[in-house]
Design a protein around this motif. Structure first.
Motif, mmCIF file in Angstrom:
data_model
loop_
_atom_site.group_PDB
_atom_site.id
_atom_site.type_symbol
_atom_site.label_atom_id
_atom_site.label_comp_id
_atom_site.label_asym_id
_atom_site.label_seq_id
_atom_site.Cartn_x
_atom_site.Cartn_y
_atom_site.Cartn_z
ATOM 1 N N ARG A 103 50.341 39.244 49.531
ATOM 2 C CA ARG A 103 51.496 39.948 50.437
ATOM 3 C C ARG A 103 51.531 41.050 51.097
ATOM 4 N NH1 ARG A 103 57.905 39.233 49.867
ATOM 5 N NH2 ARG A 103 58.175 39.724 51.831
ATOM 6 N N TYR A 104 50.943 42.189 50.995
ATOM 7 C CA TYR A 104 51.039 43.037 51.509
ATOM 8 C C TYR A 104 49.748 44.204 51.035
ATOM 9 C CZ TYR A 104 55.992 44.035 50.142
ATOM 10 O OH TYR A 104 57.809 43.225 50.096
ATOM 11 N N ARG A 105 48.859 44.304 51.917
ATOM 12 C CA ARG A 105 47.360 45.395 52.238
ATOM 13 C C ARG A 105 47.301 45.587 50.903
ATOM 14 N NH1 ARG A 105 47.662 46.305 57.051
ATOM 15 N NH2 ARG A 105 47.553 48.041 57.077
ATOM 16 N N GLY A 106 46.564 46.058 50.304
ATOM 17 C CA GLY A 106 46.895 47.421 48.966
ATOM 18 C C GLY A 106 47.248 46.819 47.554
ATOM 19 N N LEU A 107 47.771 45.363 47.981
ATOM 20 C CA LEU A 107 48.861 45.124 46.355
ATOM 21 C C LEU A 107 47.524 45.358 45.420
ATOM 22 C CD1 LEU A 107 50.973 44.658 45.363
ATOM 23 C CD2 LEU A 107 51.025 42.706 46.103
ATOM 24 N N PRO A 108 46.357 44.505 45.354
ATOM 25 C CA PRO A 108 45.377 44.043 44.691
ATOM 26 C C PRO A 108 45.057 45.486 44.301
ATOM 27 C CG PRO A 108 44.811 43.116 45.800
ATOM 28 C CD PRO A 108 46.191 43.679 46.336
ATOM 29 N N GLU A 109 45.188 46.514 45.071
ATOM 30 C CA GLU A 109 44.263 48.105 44.454
ATOM 31 C C GLU A 109 45.434 48.575 43.866
ATOM 32 O OE1 GLU A 109 42.391 52.103 46.056
ATOM 33 O OE2 GLU A 109 42.467 50.736 47.012
ATOM 34 N N SER A 110 47.276 48.667 44.387
ATOM 35 C CA SER A 110 47.662 49.024 43.477
ATOM 36 C C SER A 110 48.320 48.541 42.271
ATOM 37 C CB SER A 110 49.371 49.179 44.872
ATOM 38 O OG SER A 110 49.207 49.413 45.248
ATOM 39 N N ILE A 111 47.634 47.816 41.975
ATOM 40 C CA ILE A 111 48.203 47.095 40.626
ATOM 41 C C ILE A 111 47.288 47.535 39.757
ATOM 42 C CG2 ILE A 111 48.636 44.971 38.819
ATOM 43 C CD1 ILE A 111 49.464 43.259 41.610
ATOM 44 N N MET A 112 46.450 47.362 40.108
ATOM 45 C CA MET A 112 44.967 47.354 39.936
ATOM 46 C C MET A 112 45.003 49.116 38.577
ATOM 47 S SD MET A 112 42.929 45.403 39.056
ATOM 48 C CE MET A 112 42.330 46.071 37.561
ATOM 49 N N ALA A 113 45.462 50.651 40.167
ATOM 50 C CA ALA A 113 45.661 51.595 39.687
ATOM 51 C C ALA A 113 46.616 51.919 38.898
ATOM 52 C CB ALA A 113 45.949 52.426 41.050
ATOM 53 N N THR A 114 47.800 50.917 38.482
ATOM 54 C CA THR A 114 48.941 51.144 37.119
ATOM 55 C C THR A 114 48.754 50.206 35.790
ATOM 56 O OG1 THR A 114 50.270 49.647 38.657
ATOM 57 C CG2 THR A 114 50.435 51.365 39.450
ATOM 58 N N LEU A 158 39.600 40.514 37.740
ATOM 59 C CA LEU A 158 38.962 39.284 38.318
ATOM 60 C C LEU A 158 39.986 38.643 39.952
ATOM 61 C CD1 LEU A 158 36.957 37.698 35.742
ATOM 62 C CD2 LEU A 158 36.126 38.877 37.538
ATOM 63 N N ALA A 159 41.573 38.161 38.790
ATOM 64 C CA ALA A 159 42.166 37.533 40.790
ATOM 65 C C ALA A 159 42.954 39.107 41.456
ATOM 66 C CB ALA A 159 43.484 37.251 38.959
ATOM 67 N N ASN A 160 42.618 40.120 40.565
ATOM 68 C CA ASN A 160 43.128 41.059 41.731
ATOM 69 C C ASN A 160 42.154 41.083 42.671
ATOM 70 O OD1 ASN A 160 45.601 42.020 42.151
ATOM 71 N ND2 ASN A 160 45.252 42.575 40.289
ATOM 72 N N ALA A 161 40.611 40.942 41.927
ATOM 73 C CA ALA A 161 39.541 41.084 42.918
ATOM 74 C C ALA A 161 39.146 39.651 44.562
ATOM 75 C CB ALA A 161 37.837 41.255 42.382
ATOM 76 N N VAL A 162 40.263 38.905 43.596
ATOM 77 C CA VAL A 162 39.985 37.579 45.059
ATOM 78 C C VAL A 162 40.639 37.888 45.555
ATOM 79 C CG1 VAL A 162 40.257 35.651 45.600
ATOM 80 C CG2 VAL A 162 38.878 35.938 43.563
ATOM 81 N N GLY A 163 42.036 38.750 45.124
ATOM 82 C CA GLY A 163 43.378 39.464 46.401
ATOM 83 C C GLY A 163 42.689 40.128 47.383
ATOM 84 N N TRP A 164 41.692 40.746 46.454
ATOM 85 C CA TRP A 164 41.762 42.309 47.215
ATOM 86 C C TRP A 164 40.392 41.938 48.537
ATOM 87 C CZ3 TRP A 164 36.027 44.224 47.870
ATOM 88 C CH2 TRP A 164 36.169 45.321 48.556
ATOM 89 N N ILE A 165 39.733 40.812 47.710
ATOM 90 C CA ILE A 165 38.136 40.385 48.780
ATOM 91 C C ILE A 165 39.183 39.428 49.694
ATOM 92 C CG2 ILE A 165 36.353 38.899 49.040
ATOM 93 C CD1 ILE A 165 35.784 39.493 46.180
ATOM 94 N N ALA A 166 40.580 38.797 49.792
ATOM 95 C CA ALA A 166 40.504 37.608 50.769
ATOM 96 C C ALA A 166 41.361 38.873 51.939
ATOM 97 C CB ALA A 166 41.352 36.913 50.218
#
Length: 194
Positions: A103-114, A158-166
Motif C-alpha cells: 500500500r505504501y512504498r517503504g512500508l515493509p522496511e518500516s515494519i521490519m525496522a520496528t 520473509l513476507a516483508n521481503a516479498v512486499g519489499w521486492i514487489a
C-alpha cells in the motif's frame, strides 16, 4: 474515544488531527513512508509544531494510519483459523498481509525496522497482528504442514521481503503472488531423508 476522566479534544484540535491524517495518507501514498513530515504539515495547513503535538514521531503517524489495517489482519487471522484448515488459513492470511504491505512504498522496511523496537508506536500497533499471524503459523506447524524450525520472526521477515521486492520494480509487482508461493514452498514441511 476519550478515556474515562480525560477531557475530549477541542473541536479544532480534532479537526487538525483528522486533516493531518487525511493529508498524510495522500502524501505517504505519493512519497512512501519516508515522506517529508514538513510537507504533510504544509499541505494540511498546520504548523510543524501542531503536527508534532498530534504525532510526536514518524512512527506515531504511521501507527495512526495503519492501526485499523493491523487490527483487521489480527481479526482476519482469527476468522481464518476458525473457518479454514491450518495451511489454507496461513497462506490466505499471508497473501492479505503481503498485498497490504504494498500500500505504501517503504512500508515493509518500516515494519521490519520496528520489529524489535519496543518503544516504537508502530511496534505496538503491529504486535496483535504479529501474534495472530504467529498463532496461524504455530497451528500449521502442529498440523505438520510447516517446518518446525520456522519462527514468527522468520515468517514476517520473509513476507516483508516479498512486499519489499514487489515494490522495487513494477514488473515484479505483478509477480508478488508467485514470489509468495515460492516462499510458502520453502516453509512447507519436508519428509525426513534417510
Amino acid at each position: 474515544m476519550v478515556e474515562s476522566g480525560a477531557r475530549a479534544p477541542r473541536a479544532d484540535a480534532q479537526r487538525n488531527y483528522e486533516r493531518i491524517l487525511d493529508v498524510a495518507r495522500t502524501v505517504i501514498e505519493e512519497q512512501g513512508t519516508q515522506a517529508s513530515l514538513r510537507d504533510v504539515a504544509r499541505r494540511s495547513g498546520v504548523g510543524l509544531g501542531t503536527l508534532y503535538r498530534h504525532f510526536p514521531s514518524r512512527d506515531a503517524l504511521l501507527e495512526a494510519l495503519l492501526r485499523r489495517r493491523f487490527d483487521h489482519l489480527a481479526e482476519r487471522a482469527e476468522v481464518l483459523a476458525d473457518s479454514c484448515p491450518p495451511w489454507e488459513a496461513l497462506t490466505r492470511w499471508l497473501d492479505e498481509f503481503v498485498a497490504g504491505a504494498g500500500r505504501y512504498r517503504g512500508l515493509p522496511e518500516s515494519i521490519m525496522a520496528t520489529l524489535r523496537d519496543d518503544d516504537s508506536p508502530l511496534h505496538a500497533a503491529c504486535l496483535g497482528m504479529r501474534r495472530s499471524g504467529g498463532a496461524l503459523l504455530q497451528r500449521a506447524q502442529l498440523a505438520g504442514q510447516v517446518r518446525a524450525d520456522v519462527t514468527a520472526v522468520d515468517l514476517f521477515a520473509l513476507a516483508n521481503a516479498v512486499g519489499w521486492i514487489a515494490e522495487q520494480d513494477p514488473a515484479l509487482t505483478g509477480r508478488r503472488e508467485h514470489l509468495l508461493a515460492l516462499v510458502l514452498d520453502g516453509l512447507g514441511a519436508r519428509p525426513r531423508q534417510a
